[in-house]
Scaffold this active site. Sequence first.
Site, PDB file in Angstrom:
ATOM      1  N   GLY A 108       3.820   1.743   4.983  1.00 58.85           N
ATOM      2  CA  GLY A 108       3.329   3.058   5.388  1.00 58.85           C
ATOM      3  C   GLY A 108       4.335   4.158   5.126  1.00 58.85           C
ATOM      4  N   GLU A 111       3.943   5.038   1.593  1.00 54.62           N
ATOM      5  CA  GLU A 111       2.698   5.787   1.409  1.00 54.62           C
ATOM      6  C   GLU A 111       2.851   7.234   1.893  1.00 54.62           C
ATOM      7  OE1 GLU A 111      -0.808   2.499   1.744  1.00 54.62           O
ATOM      8  OE2 GLU A 111       0.590   2.560   3.432  1.00 54.62           O
ATOM      9  N   GLU A 131       3.170  -5.151   1.774  1.00 52.59           N
ATOM     10  CA  GLU A 131       2.095  -5.649   2.649  1.00 52.59           C
ATOM     11  C   GLU A 131       1.610  -7.050   2.286  1.00 52.59           C
ATOM     12  OE1 GLU A 131       1.833  -1.156   3.127  1.00 52.59           O
ATOM     13  OE2 GLU A 131       2.309  -2.581   1.530  1.00 52.59           O
TER      14      GLU A 131
END
Length: 257
Positions: A108, A111, A131
Amino acid sequence: MSAIGYELNGQVGTLTIKSPPANALSSNLLNALSEKLDEIEQESLAKVIILKGDGRFFSAGADIKEFTSLQEASDYQALAEYGQKLFERIEQFSIPVIAAIHGAALGGGMELALACHIRIATENAKLGLPELTLGIIPGFAGTQRLPQHVGTAKAYEMILTGEPISATDAYHFGLVNQLTSEEELDEVALTLATKIAAKSRPAINRVMQLLPYAKTAQFATGVQKEAEAFGEIFGSEDAKEGIQAFLEKRKPNFRDQ
């Protein structure tokens, strides 16, 4: 204390992620970030934003422990959609956002950095989407944004292996704009931000409106499909095993189920 700090220095604002030890992106942190963006828009004082992490990392990922409290596929999909919407807001923001990355930008956190308009990283930083090593997939638009920056083939490699790349490699692939030392990161980011802030606000705002048009119409579809797949994959046995293994700091035993 807020998980996101904010300081204004002239016309340059600095957002700091403050969630030790890994600056994991919890729901509370994402909410705090959204609220700070509201404040910045309402004040209309900053012409450039620097986003950085406090402590050892920019952000080492989403809050995996929080994930384990969710139950239904719809809960996971809703979480992905919330993160996607917030990061889309950053990408569509009327003010340029510079990610100042040190330590690591993973999952994250990666991202989030991808949603920023410019990325500066320290030479020893690691960037990636790990992930799949947990039996899950990126859920905050990583599958859609990463190929735009490193190309499709490298995006497949990075996401499928889950292995992070060095900031030096990220620079060569165009994922990072500038490399710097750990000691000079803040100064380099501020120098770039100051150059941008010296420009006319209306001109800056128009550029911020125009560049997102370069995204393909498929992007919105891809992001929605990612959120749906994120919800589905979290129901798998391998996802449960992968997350448990991560929390127990052991190698997962995937059964392809």
